[in-house]
Design a protein around this motif. Sequence first.
Motif, PDB file in Angstrom:
ATOM      1  N   LYS A 138      -3.998   5.483  -1.391  1.00  0.00           N
ATOM      2  CA  LYS A 138      -3.748   4.351  -2.593  1.00  0.00           C
ATOM      3  C   LYS A 138      -4.571   3.287  -2.086  1.00  0.00           C
ATOM      4  O   LYS A 138      -4.427   2.602  -0.971  1.00  0.00           O
ATOM      5  CB  LYS A 138      -2.887   4.114  -3.823  1.00  0.00           C
ATOM      6  CG  LYS A 138      -2.471   5.770  -4.601  1.00  0.00           C
ATOM      7  CD  LYS A 138      -1.620   4.909  -6.013  1.00  0.00           C
ATOM      8  CE  LYS A 138      -1.233   6.185  -6.364  1.00  0.00           C
ATOM      9  NZ  LYS A 138      -0.127   5.599  -7.814  1.00  0.00           N
ATOM     10  N   GLU A 139      -5.326   1.810  -2.187  1.00  0.00           N
ATOM     11  CA  GLU A 139      -6.259   1.651  -2.061  1.00  0.00           C
ATOM     12  C   GLU A 139      -4.866  -0.390  -1.960  1.00  0.00           C
ATOM     13  O   GLU A 139      -3.884   0.293  -2.574  1.00  0.00           O
ATOM     14  CB  GLU A 139      -6.787   0.991  -2.495  1.00  0.00           C
ATOM     15  CG  GLU A 139      -8.245   1.493  -3.265  1.00  0.00           C
ATOM     16  CD  GLU A 139      -9.182   0.966  -3.223  1.00  0.00           C
ATOM     17  OE1 GLU A 139     -10.205   1.530  -3.662  1.00  0.00           O
ATOM     18  OE2 GLU A 139      -9.212  -0.010  -4.253  1.00  0.00           O
ATOM     19  N   ARG A 140      -4.760  -1.152  -0.964  1.00  0.00           N
ATOM     20  CA  ARG A 140      -4.237  -2.198  -0.706  1.00  0.00           C
ATOM     21  C   ARG A 140      -4.077  -2.779  -1.551  1.00  0.00           C
ATOM     22  O   ARG A 140      -5.061  -3.096  -2.188  1.00  0.00           O
ATOM     23  CB  ARG A 140      -4.632  -2.249   0.493  1.00  0.00           C
ATOM     24  CG  ARG A 140      -3.208  -3.812   1.176  1.00  0.00           C
ATOM     25  CD  ARG A 140      -3.698  -4.439   2.663  1.00  0.00           C
ATOM     26  NE  ARG A 140      -2.941  -2.786   3.648  1.00  0.00           N
ATOM     27  CZ  ARG A 140      -3.053  -3.547   4.348  1.00  0.00           C
ATOM     28  NH1 ARG A 140      -3.666  -4.218   5.490  1.00  0.00           N
ATOM     29  NH2 ARG A 140      -3.176  -2.040   5.453  1.00  0.00           N
ATOM     30  N   GLU A 141      -2.944  -2.924  -2.522  1.00  0.00           N
ATOM     31  CA  GLU A 141      -2.715  -4.677  -3.447  1.00  0.00           C
ATOM     32  C   GLU A 141      -2.395  -5.350  -3.791  1.00  0.00           C
ATOM     33  O   GLU A 141      -1.528  -5.419  -2.475  1.00  0.00           O
ATOM     34  CB  GLU A 141      -2.273  -3.669  -4.504  1.00  0.00           C
ATOM     35  CG  GLU A 141      -1.161  -3.071  -4.716  1.00  0.00           C
ATOM     36  CD  GLU A 141      -0.352  -2.710  -5.771  1.00  0.00           C
ATOM     37  OE1 GLU A 141      -1.566  -2.574  -7.282  1.00  0.00           O
ATOM     38  OE2 GLU A 141       0.757  -2.543  -6.234  1.00  0.00           O
TER      39      GLU A 141
ATOM     40  N   GLN B 199       1.150  -0.921  -0.399  1.00  0.00           N
ATOM     41  CA  GLN B 199      -0.185   0.340  -0.538  1.00  0.00           C
ATOM     42  C   GLN B 199       0.551   1.129  -0.122  1.00  0.00           C
ATOM     43  O   GLN B 199       1.432   0.941   0.833  1.00  0.00           O
ATOM     44  CB  GLN B 199      -0.901  -0.307   1.431  1.00  0.00           C
ATOM     45  CG  GLN B 199      -2.362   1.390   1.044  1.00  0.00           C
ATOM     46  CD  GLN B 199      -3.064   1.140   2.202  1.00  0.00           C
ATOM     47  OE1 GLN B 199      -2.453   0.272   3.325  1.00  0.00           O
ATOM     48  NE2 GLN B 199      -4.299   1.380   2.398  1.00  0.00           N
TER      49      GLN B 199
ATOM     50  N   MET C 207      -8.268  -9.887  -1.273  1.00  0.00           N
ATOM     51  CA  MET C 207      -8.081  -9.836   0.008  1.00  0.00           C
ATOM     52  C   MET C 207      -9.242  -9.993   1.041  1.00  0.00           C
ATOM     53  O   MET C 207      -8.840  -9.661   2.605  1.00  0.00           O
ATOM     54  CB  MET C 207      -7.818  -7.654  -0.011  1.00  0.00           C
ATOM     55  CG  MET C 207      -7.161  -7.232   1.194  1.00  0.00           C
ATOM     56  SD  MET C 207      -7.079  -5.568   1.135  1.00  0.00           S
ATOM     57  CE  MET C 207      -6.146  -5.765  -0.979  1.00  0.00           C
ATOM     58  N   THR C 208     -10.235  -9.858   0.524  1.00  0.00           N
ATOM     59  CA  THR C 208     -11.250 -10.182   1.581  1.00  0.00           C
ATOM     60  C   THR C 208     -11.340 -11.687   2.416  1.00  0.00           C
ATOM     61  O   THR C 208     -11.394 -12.164   3.152  1.00  0.00           O
ATOM     62  CB  THR C 208     -12.716 -10.301   1.079  1.00  0.00           C
ATOM     63  OG1 THR C 208     -13.148 -10.982  -0.133  1.00  0.00           O
ATOM     64  CG2 THR C 208     -12.792  -9.493   0.443  1.00  0.00           C
TER      65      THR C 208
END
Length: 123
Positions: free
Chosen positions: A43-46, A39, A107-108
């Motif tokens: 920005k969003e974590r990728e 991350q 990620m979930t």
Amino acid sequence: QVHLVESGGGLVQAGGSLRLSCAASGRTFSRYAMGWFRQVPGKEREFVAAISWSGFSTHYVDSVKGRFTISRDNAKNAVYLQMNSLKPEDTAVYYCAAAGVPMSTMMTDFGSWGQGTQVTVSS
């Protein structure tokens, strides 16, 4: 749930290498798929890379294919990310995560996270 602690981050010049390590607690480490995410502020974590609980299956985001290698040692409750040919755009906080499924890149699915380790690549 597993407790995860990352190490190995730091400052490196472009083209250099770093090896991230993630130490996990718990007796059921081998039942978790493991992943690395990153991350950048704002920005969003990728997703970066994942490895199945057996270690036989791996998956990478396109931007790191051929440069990064994820591996695990179930006897040591550890997962690693070898990063070669680093680029400035790899600069981020890198997180180790565990998912209670055989394999995942979503990620979930990852319910346990480390505190993160900073990787900075200078140009």
